[in-house]
Scaffold this active site. Sequence first.
Site, PDB file in Angstrom:
ATOM      1  N   LYS A  79       2.092   1.984 -10.906  1.00  0.00           N
ATOM      2  CA  LYS A  79       0.685   2.376 -10.733  1.00  0.00           C
ATOM      3  C   LYS A  79       0.524   3.365  -9.577  1.00  0.00           C
ATOM      4  O   LYS A  79      -0.142   4.384  -9.715  1.00  0.00           O
ATOM      5  CB  LYS A  79      -0.200   1.141 -10.464  1.00  0.00           C
ATOM      6  CG  LYS A  79      -0.151   0.084 -11.553  1.00  0.00           C
ATOM      7  CD  LYS A  79      -1.115  -1.067 -11.282  1.00  0.00           C
ATOM      8  CE  LYS A  79      -0.825  -1.880 -10.043  1.00  0.00           C
ATOM      9  NZ  LYS A  79       0.412  -2.684 -10.116  1.00  0.00           N
ATOM     10  N   ARG A 120      -8.233  -7.243  -9.718  1.00  0.00           N
ATOM     11  CA  ARG A 120      -7.128  -8.146 -10.060  1.00  0.00           C
ATOM     12  C   ARG A 120      -7.628  -9.494 -10.556  1.00  0.00           C
ATOM     13  O   ARG A 120      -6.803 -10.351 -10.896  1.00  0.00           O
ATOM     14  CB  ARG A 120      -6.268  -8.373  -8.819  1.00  0.00           C
ATOM     15  CG  ARG A 120      -5.013  -7.495  -8.754  1.00  0.00           C
ATOM     16  CD  ARG A 120      -4.386  -7.781  -7.411  1.00  0.00           C
ATOM     17  NE  ARG A 120      -2.982  -7.567  -7.306  1.00  0.00           N
ATOM     18  CZ  ARG A 120      -2.428  -6.489  -6.741  1.00  0.00           C
ATOM     19  NH1 ARG A 120      -3.168  -5.495  -6.338  1.00  0.00           N
ATOM     20  NH2 ARG A 120      -1.127  -6.418  -6.592  1.00  0.00           N
ATOM     21  N   ARG A 147      13.443  -1.022  -4.628  1.00  0.00           N
ATOM     22  CA  ARG A 147      12.561  -0.266  -3.727  1.00  0.00           C
ATOM     23  C   ARG A 147      12.774  -0.748  -2.284  1.00  0.00           C
ATOM     24  O   ARG A 147      12.816   0.056  -1.357  1.00  0.00           O
ATOM     25  CB  ARG A 147      11.106  -0.506  -4.174  1.00  0.00           C
ATOM     26  CG  ARG A 147      10.031   0.093  -3.312  1.00  0.00           C
ATOM     27  CD  ARG A 147       8.693   0.100  -4.035  1.00  0.00           C
ATOM     28  NE  ARG A 147       7.989  -1.178  -3.943  1.00  0.00           N
ATOM     29  CZ  ARG A 147       6.844  -1.463  -4.577  1.00  0.00           C
ATOM     30  NH1 ARG A 147       6.271  -0.575  -5.367  1.00  0.00           N
ATOM     31  NH2 ARG A 147       6.269  -2.632  -4.430  1.00  0.00           N
ATOM     32  N   ARG A 173       8.666  -3.441   2.467  1.00  0.00           N
ATOM     33  CA  ARG A 173       7.455  -4.257   2.419  1.00  0.00           C
ATOM     34  C   ARG A 173       7.830  -5.727   2.539  1.00  0.00           C
ATOM     35  O   ARG A 173       8.795  -6.175   1.928  1.00  0.00           O
ATOM     36  CB  ARG A 173       6.732  -4.027   1.082  1.00  0.00           C
ATOM     37  CG  ARG A 173       5.829  -2.830   1.091  1.00  0.00           C
ATOM     38  CD  ARG A 173       5.238  -2.559  -0.266  1.00  0.00           C
ATOM     39  NE  ARG A 173       4.555  -3.699  -0.887  1.00  0.00           N
ATOM     40  CZ  ARG A 173       3.769  -3.597  -1.957  1.00  0.00           C
ATOM     41  NH1 ARG A 173       3.563  -2.419  -2.507  1.00  0.00           N
ATOM     42  NH2 ARG A 173       3.210  -4.659  -2.472  1.00  0.00           N
ATOM     43  N   ARG A 211       4.155 -12.919  -7.134  1.00  0.00           N
ATOM     44  CA  ARG A 211       3.227 -11.829  -7.484  1.00  0.00           C
ATOM     45  C   ARG A 211       3.106 -11.700  -9.004  1.00  0.00           C
ATOM     46  O   ARG A 211       2.013 -11.462  -9.529  1.00  0.00           O
ATOM     47  CB  ARG A 211       3.706 -10.508  -6.857  1.00  0.00           C
ATOM     48  CG  ARG A 211       3.425 -10.464  -5.356  1.00  0.00           C
ATOM     49  CD  ARG A 211       4.327  -9.495  -4.622  1.00  0.00           C
ATOM     50  NE  ARG A 211       4.053  -8.104  -4.941  1.00  0.00           N
ATOM     51  CZ  ARG A 211       4.893  -7.103  -4.638  1.00  0.00           C
ATOM     52  NH1 ARG A 211       6.046  -7.343  -4.024  1.00  0.00           N
ATOM     53  NH2 ARG A 211       4.564  -5.874  -4.930  1.00  0.00           N
TER      54      ARG A 211
HETATM   55  P1  AMP Z   1      -0.109  -4.062  -4.135  1.00  0.00           P
HETATM   56  O1  AMP Z   1       0.254  -3.017  -3.135  1.00  0.00           O
HETATM   57  O2  AMP Z   1      -1.189  -3.615  -5.087  1.00  0.00           O
HETATM   58  O3  AMP Z   1       1.088  -4.628  -4.854  1.00  0.00           O
HETATM   59  O4  AMP Z   1      -0.769  -5.267  -3.327  1.00  0.00           O
HETATM   60  C1  AMP Z   1      -0.023  -5.966  -2.340  1.00  0.00           C
HETATM   61  C2  AMP Z   1      -0.705  -7.302  -2.024  1.00  0.00           C
HETATM   62  O5  AMP Z   1      -2.023  -7.065  -1.501  1.00  0.00           O
HETATM   63  C3  AMP Z   1      -0.944  -8.224  -3.218  1.00  0.00           C
HETATM   64  O6  AMP Z   1       0.204  -9.001  -3.529  1.00  0.00           O
HETATM   65  C4  AMP Z   1      -2.092  -9.073  -2.702  1.00  0.00           C
HETATM   66  O7  AMP Z   1      -1.655 -10.015  -1.739  1.00  0.00           O
HETATM   67  C5  AMP Z   1      -2.931  -8.040  -1.974  1.00  0.00           C
HETATM   68  N1  AMP Z   1      -3.889  -7.370  -2.874  1.00  0.00           N
HETATM   69  C6  AMP Z   1      -3.911  -6.048  -3.210  1.00  0.00           C
HETATM   70  N2  AMP Z   1      -4.935  -5.781  -4.027  1.00  0.00           N
HETATM   71  C7  AMP Z   1      -5.580  -6.956  -4.236  1.00  0.00           C
HETATM   72  C8  AMP Z   1      -6.708  -7.336  -5.007  1.00  0.00           C
HETATM   73  N3  AMP Z   1      -7.389  -6.451  -5.749  1.00  0.00           N
HETATM   74  N4  AMP Z   1      -7.080  -8.654  -4.975  1.00  0.00           N
HETATM   75  C9  AMP Z   1      -6.431  -9.553  -4.239  1.00  0.00           C
HETATM   76  N5  AMP Z   1      -5.336  -9.266  -3.493  1.00  0.00           N
HETATM   77  C10 AMP Z   1      -4.916  -7.981  -3.490  1.00  0.00           C
END
Ligand code: AMP
Length: 192
Positions: A13, A87, A126, A138, A149
């Site tokens: 994404k 989400r 990654r 990360r 996740r």
């Molecule tokens: P991402 O970079 O999109 O993979 O997000 C990393 C982490 O941030 C996720 O595993 C969640 O802990 C948190 N996070 C990101 N976006 C959301 C969202 N829309 N709702 C809830 N938690 C989020």
Amino acid sequence: MNIILLGPPGAGKGTQAGHLVASRGMVQLSTGDMLREAKSSGTEMGKRVAEVMDKGELVTDEIVIGLIREKLEQGAEGGFIFDGFPRTLAQADALGELLAEKGEKLDTVIEMQVDDETLVQRIVGRAAEAVAAGKEARADDNEASVRIRLMEYYKKTAPLIGYYHAKGLLSDVDGLGSIEAVQGEIGAILDT
Ligand code: AMP
């Protein structure tokens, strides 16, 4: 045009959103990036969400909806790409309402389809690449967090596929193709 890139962690994404920013002048709204920024700058909210994020669980709807509300107020001429948001169904409803308040709407939701093993390999890869480049990986890019996740995705986010299908907004792309192939598929959807 406002679009959502929907898909599990590691689906690509962020990569595709970056391309759309460069090629179409759209504005990427990644709640993951916003939360990581809050975490690294040590704000109160950042401290509160750090542990939840590192484990791979979702932070509260209230927090992420608040982040998105602020960004929507700034507007975007080329339109918004929502990356990693919504989400949950509550977030999806909130997004619809926030856009409606601004007299805007969602145009398309693109589901990026990738199988689980590829996702785990991509994310663990990654992390290894980051370390090899002398950067910090990360905190949630390890196999245990990735499995959590993925489970969060299936339990809480995958229902959005049906939700947006019912609204007639859903398209899908094969996220296993090369970056360029996926770019091509997304471009074709946006241009129809
Ligand atoms: P991402 O970079 O999109 O993979 O997000 C990393 C982490 O941030 C996720 O595993 C969640 O802990 C948190 N996070 C990101 N976006 C959301 C969202 N829309 N709702 C809830 N938690 C989020």
